[in-house]
Design an enzyme around this catalytic site. Structure first.
Site, mmCIF file in Angstrom:
data_model
loop_
_atom_site.group_PDB
_atom_site.id
_atom_site.type_symbol
_atom_site.label_atom_id
_atom_site.label_comp_id
_atom_site.label_asym_id
_atom_site.label_seq_id
_atom_site.Cartn_x
_atom_site.Cartn_y
_atom_site.Cartn_z
ATOM 1 N N GLY A 7 0.826 -1.212 0.000
ATOM 2 C CA GLY A 7 0.000 0.000 0.000
ATOM 3 C C GLY A 7 0.853 1.253 0.000
ATOM 4 O O GLY A 7 1.569 1.499 0.975
ATOM 5 N N GLY A 9 -0.037 4.369 0.251
ATOM 6 C CA GLY A 9 -0.743 5.531 0.802
ATOM 7 C C GLY A 9 0.181 6.290 1.748
ATOM 8 O O GLY A 9 1.404 6.077 1.759
ATOM 9 N N LYS A 185 -7.471 2.511 20.316
ATOM 10 C CA LYS A 185 -7.320 3.358 19.112
ATOM 11 C C LYS A 185 -8.671 3.508 18.406
ATOM 12 O O LYS A 185 -9.013 4.576 17.905
ATOM 13 C CB LYS A 185 -6.281 2.726 18.184
ATOM 14 C CG LYS A 185 -6.040 3.456 16.858
ATOM 15 C CD LYS A 185 -5.041 4.589 16.972
ATOM 16 C CE LYS A 185 -4.971 5.528 15.783
ATOM 17 N NZ LYS A 185 -4.372 5.021 14.595
ATOM 18 N N ASN A 189 -10.592 6.883 17.076
ATOM 19 C CA ASN A 189 -11.071 7.069 15.696
ATOM 20 C C ASN A 189 -12.593 7.235 15.640
ATOM 21 O O ASN A 189 -13.110 8.003 14.829
ATOM 22 C CB ASN A 189 -10.635 5.905 14.802
ATOM 23 C CG ASN A 189 -9.138 5.881 14.552
ATOM 24 O OD1 ASN A 189 -8.478 4.855 14.709
ATOM 25 N ND2 ASN A 189 -8.577 7.006 14.179
ATOM 26 N N SER A 255 -8.010 14.484 9.377
ATOM 27 C CA SER A 255 -8.080 13.060 9.716
ATOM 28 C C SER A 255 -8.083 12.210 8.454
ATOM 29 O O SER A 255 -8.418 12.690 7.372
ATOM 30 C CB SER A 255 -9.354 12.769 10.528
ATOM 31 O OG SER A 255 -10.458 12.645 9.645
ATOM 32 N N SER A 256 -7.717 10.931 8.615
ATOM 33 C CA SER A 256 -7.641 10.056 7.440
ATOM 34 C C SER A 256 -9.004 9.955 6.749
ATOM 35 O O SER A 256 -9.088 9.893 5.528
ATOM 36 C CB SER A 256 -7.131 8.674 7.852
ATOM 37 O OG SER A 256 -7.917 8.161 8.901
ATOM 38 N N GLU A 268 -13.220 4.313 5.891
ATOM 39 C CA GLU A 268 -13.106 3.131 6.756
ATOM 40 C C GLU A 268 -14.235 3.079 7.796
ATOM 41 O O GLU A 268 -14.100 2.428 8.820
ATOM 42 C CB GLU A 268 -11.735 3.126 7.436
ATOM 43 C CG GLU A 268 -10.608 2.980 6.433
ATOM 44 C CD GLU A 268 -9.237 2.892 7.081
ATOM 45 O OE1 GLU A 268 -8.501 1.933 6.812
ATOM 46 O OE2 GLU A 268 -8.892 3.797 7.845
HETATM 47 O O1 PAF Z 1 -7.201 8.375 11.348
HETATM 48 C C1 PAF Z 1 -6.602 9.393 11.747
HETATM 49 O O2 PAF Z 1 -6.584 10.457 11.126
HETATM 50 C C2 PAF Z 1 -5.767 9.287 13.025
HETATM 51 O O3 PAF Z 1 -5.882 7.975 13.505
HETATM 52 C C3 PAF Z 1 -6.114 10.288 14.121
HETATM 53 C C4 PAF Z 1 -5.558 9.813 15.449
HETATM 54 C C5 PAF Z 1 -7.604 10.533 14.235
HETATM 55 C C6 PAF Z 1 -5.390 11.591 13.880
HETATM 56 O O4 PAF Z 1 -5.775 12.281 12.727
#
Ligand code: PAF
Length: 308
Positions: A7, A9, A185, A189, A255-256, A268
């Site tokens: 990947g 990314g 985690k 998220n 954020s992602s 996701e």
């Molecule tokens: O997915 C994300 O962006 C990260 O895991 C987090 C901790 C929210 C920081 O941007």
């Protein structure tokens, strides 16, 4: 050691660039042949908190070119795990270990189902990375990577991965409770990602506005209830305070999930708030805020072409 990062990314590129500082044979596997050739040619350009630097790296879209690997690290989006695992199969020999550093819950299970339980290592990384283009990445945040096996055993392979990360300047440690870590985690998220994707705000803004702060707290409180009922040991004494602290520490981050929405890509959500909703329903725990976030992000994904 032959190590393959699957990947290209943000996280895959940053990790490949860092690991290429080691003496190991590092490969990046990209499903897109044209992009792979371009990254192979240009290398990976990193900018951000570790300065501006370049890494030359072996990149291919053809696993047969790499042959069998000692370690395969999955950095693809969770909704691509199944497909990525089947493409990476030729890399996996009897002693190959597989590490997932992906967001959300479910990746360990998907990988184990296809490649076998014994070889899978779970992980959580707090490294901040933003993809600026193919082979171009911003190192946005320092943060440790924690790895562990589902059975809690501390194996030789875990130790050598930790040493490898430390040698190239990435903080890493081993945990005996990877499930607790992954759920800790997940809760972060679940509080941040969907809400930033819906509001299009940076992480830090979520706690500045009363409305988003309230929704964040409700989503996190529901997620904590689900985790507690499942007897998962979260690593933070006060997980809600931790989520708010992450908003502050990553205030400038996109954020992602917001990065995905801005690129009109799938998100996701099913592996994050979707997990809380499914598990909450199974356990009879009300999860209205997570359901609301799930439905809104699903609608955003489904309506990219219609949005004004
Ligand atoms: O997915 C994300 O962006 C990260 O895991 C987090 C901790 C929210 C920081 O941007």
């Amino acid at each position: 050691m032959k190590i393959v990062i699957v990947g290209p990314g943000a996280m895959g590129s940053l990790l490949a660039a860092f690991l290429s500082k080691s003496r190991e044979e590092i490969w990046l596997l990209d499903k897109n042949a044209e992009r792979a050739a371009r990254i192979q040619e240009s290398g990976i350009a990193v900018e951000g908190i570790s300065g501006s630097w370049e890494a030359k790296i072996r990149v291919t879209s053809d696993p047969a070119q790499i042959k069998q690997a000692d370690l395969v690290i999955f950095c693809v989006k969770s909704y691509h795990t199944k497909e990525a695992v089947s493409r990476a199969k030729p890399l996996v020999a009897e002693n190959t270990k597989v590490l997932t550093l992906q967001n959300g819950i479910g990746n360990i299970e998907i990988i184990a189902e296809s490649l076998g339980n014994e070889r899978v290592i779970g992980g959580v990384t707090n490294l901040g990375a933003t993809l600026l283009g193919p082979g171009k990445v911003r190192h946005a945040g320092k943060g440790e990577t924690v790895i562990g096996r589902a059975d809690g055993k501390i194996s030789v392979e875990l130790r050598s991965i930790r040493e490898l990360f430390n040698k190239v300047g990435l903080e890493a440690r081993i945990s005996r409770d990877i499930k607790g870590l992954l759920w800790s985690k997940l809760i972060i998220n679940a509080g941040i990602n969907a809400l930033t994707a819906i509001t299009r705000l940076n992480n830090g803004r979520l706690i500045e506005f009363e409305g988003t702060r309230k929704i964040l707290r409700e989503a996190v409180t529901e997620a904590i209830r689900v985790a507690k009922r499942k007897r998962i040991k979260l690593i933070y004494d006060d997980p809600l305070a931790k989520v708010e602290a992450v908003c502050e520490a990553t205030a400038g981050n996109v954020s992602s999930m917001l990065q995905d929405v801005l690129k009109k890509k799938p998100t996701e959500i099913d592996f994050i708030n979707g997990v809380i909703v499914r598990q909450g329903q199974e356990l009879g725990i009300p999860v209205p805020t997570n359901t609301f976030l799930l439905n809104l992000v699903k609608t955003i994904e489904a309506s990219y072409k219609l949005a004004l």
